[in-house]
Design an enzyme around this catalytic site. Structure first.
Site, PDB file in Angstrom:
ATOM      1  N   SER A  96       1.806  -5.532   0.236  1.00 32.49           N
ATOM      2  CA  SER A  96       2.295  -5.887  -1.243  1.00 32.49           C
ATOM      3  C   SER A  96       2.156  -6.458  -2.152  1.00 32.49           C
ATOM      4  O   SER A  96       0.064  -6.510  -1.669  1.00 32.49           O
ATOM      5  CB  SER A  96       4.353  -5.170  -1.973  1.00 32.49           C
ATOM      6  OG  SER A  96       4.207  -5.808  -3.418  1.00 32.49           O
ATOM      7  N   ASP A 239      -0.773  -3.235  -7.685  1.00 35.54           N
ATOM      8  CA  ASP A 239      -0.875  -4.230  -6.961  1.00 35.54           C
ATOM      9  C   ASP A 239      -1.348  -3.844  -5.713  1.00 35.54           C
ATOM     10  O   ASP A 239      -1.545  -2.618  -4.855  1.00 35.54           O
ATOM     11  CB  ASP A 239       0.572  -5.086  -6.898  1.00 35.54           C
ATOM     12  CG  ASP A 239       1.701  -3.930  -6.262  1.00 35.54           C
ATOM     13  OD1 ASP A 239       0.932  -2.688  -5.911  1.00 35.54           O
ATOM     14  OD2 ASP A 239       2.198  -3.892  -5.460  1.00 35.54           O
ATOM     15  N   ASP A 241       0.038  -2.295  -2.626  1.00 35.18           N
ATOM     16  CA  ASP A 241       0.774  -0.935  -1.625  1.00 35.18           C
ATOM     17  C   ASP A 241       0.386   0.068  -3.258  1.00 35.18           C
ATOM     18  O   ASP A 241       0.873   1.209  -3.252  1.00 35.18           O
ATOM     19  CB  ASP A 241       1.667  -1.591  -1.316  1.00 35.18           C
ATOM     20  CG  ASP A 241       2.309  -1.796  -1.908  1.00 35.18           C
ATOM     21  OD1 ASP A 241       2.013  -2.334  -2.965  1.00 35.18           O
ATOM     22  OD2 ASP A 241       3.970  -1.057  -1.700  1.00 35.18           O
ATOM     23  N   ASP A 243       2.630   0.522  -6.115  1.00 31.93           N
ATOM     24  CA  ASP A 243       4.015   0.861  -6.432  1.00 31.93           C
ATOM     25  C   ASP A 243       4.163   0.170  -7.463  1.00 31.93           C
ATOM     26  O   ASP A 243       4.664   0.725  -8.284  1.00 31.93           O
ATOM     27  CB  ASP A 243       5.394   0.408  -5.929  1.00 31.93           C
ATOM     28  CG  ASP A 243       5.668  -0.463  -4.874  1.00 31.93           C
ATOM     29  OD1 ASP A 243       4.248  -1.303  -5.766  1.00 31.93           O
ATOM     30  OD2 ASP A 243       6.046  -1.025  -4.542  1.00 31.93           O
TER      31      ASP A 243
HETATM   32 MG    MG Z   1       3.967  -3.145  -4.476  1.00 28.62          MG
END
Ligand code: MG
Length: 454
Positions: A96, A239, A241, A243
């Site tokens: 992340s 960020d 990943d 999300d």
């Molecule tokens: Mg993330």
């Protein structure tokens, strides 16, 4: 080893805390608890992603599960695909927003949402006992590649916004992909929505040469400059990943997460009568104001994105969100989704025909203050009980620490998950009032410590 799962999955330094052996055994544990069946696996662009992906797949296959390997993709893309591929679970290899030396694993259930604490505890138990399902030689699972996930995911996002209106506006957008998997989605998505897209940090590179993966102002200087010098309408940063999405206005100012969340909430809630908004107790007055104005009810939760997701589904909420800019839009899926959030933001700018700075300036202004209070470790847990007694009869929420409302402000007192300290967050209409409420929180915590000595 201690507790394996943290707030968002398992995290560790590559080849130190997080080794291929650990990840393979975690795969065996996941397959044992969530299998048998098909499990989707994806990874972000971090170092070790391919190594861990293969390790987790080996572990899963040994339990008889079959695997759909999606390869490089954002976490929300995997989450979107899990139910659509009829999978019993999903495994994401991602660190992340953590620094480059970290990687980690997030585990999703059959609905694509990260599993609850209870399930994590079961997986941990299987992991530490070493009691894995082991199938016979002729029942080992198979791996199928799926290269359609990103296309399917982009099309799904487009189906939730007014493509024609966005196209007419022809916004110029700079996308900062954090050198990771958001780069595979957001530039394409926005281009297909008729935006003129300039990409920065969109070559995949797990050493993160462009910037650190957390989309906070300190890491977004290049994006701000690019937006200003190109005369762009908007900057979008993800960020590692993808999300989360952080936005930059046309002057290069990085928006606070609660501002972008509030702008989207105002739009979504106004279109859904009697709607419910799910948000953690750490969210502020701004979100409350927006919800009240739209005639929506707020459902408070403990802090943490996984709790928000599950509550959104349980009560059929219209929207979920966090003050760090995570937005959960359930008509698409009940998880944080950076690309969906970006599409919603350009749609709002197109429909309202307003610059982002103008949308921000229309929001009510609040000031916040925060501090921490060191407490004797042996007293840390007794504080909550005393605080509950001391604030009895006040307007409050007691889901996660104690949040007390006063006139136009509030103070939240929460124990740290890891350290011998309590945190105080306060918010009010003026800076002085915010500081005063924060101080009130400190005094209450101190009294709650002293109260235990009697
Ligand atoms: Mg993330």
């Amino acid at each position: 080893m201690g507790q394996l799962f943290g707030t968002n999955g398992v995290r560790g330094v590559i080849n130190e805390g997080l080794t291929p052996e650990l990840v393979m055994n975690l795969g065996r544990a996941i397959g044992t608890i969530l299998g048998p069946g098909r499990i989707a696996v994806a990874r972000d662009a971090r170092k070790g992603g391919e190594m861990f992906s293969r390790a987790v797949i080996a572990g899963l296959l040994s339990t008889g599960c079959s695997v759909v390997d999606i390869g490089l993709a954002p976490t929300p893309c995997l989450q979107f695909m899990v139910p659509r591929l009829n999978c019993v679970a999903g495994v994401m290899i991602t660190g992340s927003h953590n620094p480059p030396e970290f990687n980690g694993i997030k585990v999703m259930g059959s609905n694509g949402i990260e599993v609850k604490r209870e399930t994590e505890a079961e997986i941990e138990k299987a992991y530490s006992s070493g009691q894995f399902r082991v199938v016979g030689w002729d029942e080992i699972g198979e791996v199928h590649r799926d290269d359609t996930a990103i296309r399917t995911y982009i099309d799904a996002i487009k189906s939730h916004v007014d493509v024609d209106v966005i196209r007419q506006r022809r916004l110029r957008v700079v996308v900062d992909g954090a050198n990771s998997v958001g780069s595979l989605v957001t530039p394409i998505l926005l281009r297909e929505l008729g935006c003129e897209v300039v990409s920065i940090n969109c070559q995949l590179d797990g050493s993160f040469p462009g910037r650190m993966p957390e989309p906070i102002p300190a890491n977004l200087e290049t994006l701000s400059q690019a937006v200003r010098s190109l005369g762009a309408d908007l900057g979008v940063a993800h960020d590692g990943d993808a999300d989360r999405a952080t936005f930059v206005d046309e002057h290069g100012n990085v928006l606070w997460g609660d501002h972008s969340f509030a702008i989207i909430a105002a739009r979504v809630l106004s279109r859904a009568p009697n709607s419910v908004l799910v948000t953690p107790v750490s969210s502020g007055r701004l979100i409350e104001d927006v919800a009240r104005q739209a005639g929506a009810r707020i459902e408070w939760t403990e802090v943490g994105s996984v709790v928000v997701s599950h509550r959104v589904v349980e009560i059929g909420a219209s929207l979920g969100g966090e003050e760090n800019g995570g937005v959960f839009y359930p008509p698409h899926q009940a998880v944080r989704d950076g690309a969906m959030t970006a599409a919603q933001m350009v749609e709002i700018m197109a429909i309202e025909k307003k610059a982002l700075s103008q949308l921000v300036s229309e929001l009510p202004v609040y000031f916040s203050a925060k501090t921490k209070v060191r407490v004797p470790p042996e007293k840390k847990m007794g504080i909550l009980q005393n605080l509950l007694k001391m604030t009895e009869g006040e307007e409050r929420v007691t889901l996660d620490g104690v949040k007390v409302f006063r006139d136009d402000g509030w103070v939240l007192m929460r124990p740290s998950g890891t350290e011998p300290l309590w945190r105080c967050f306060a918010e009010a209409k003026t800076r002085e009032e915010a500081d005063r409420l924060c101080q009130l929180g400190v005094e209450l915590i101190q009294k709650a410590v002293e109260g235990q000595q009697k």
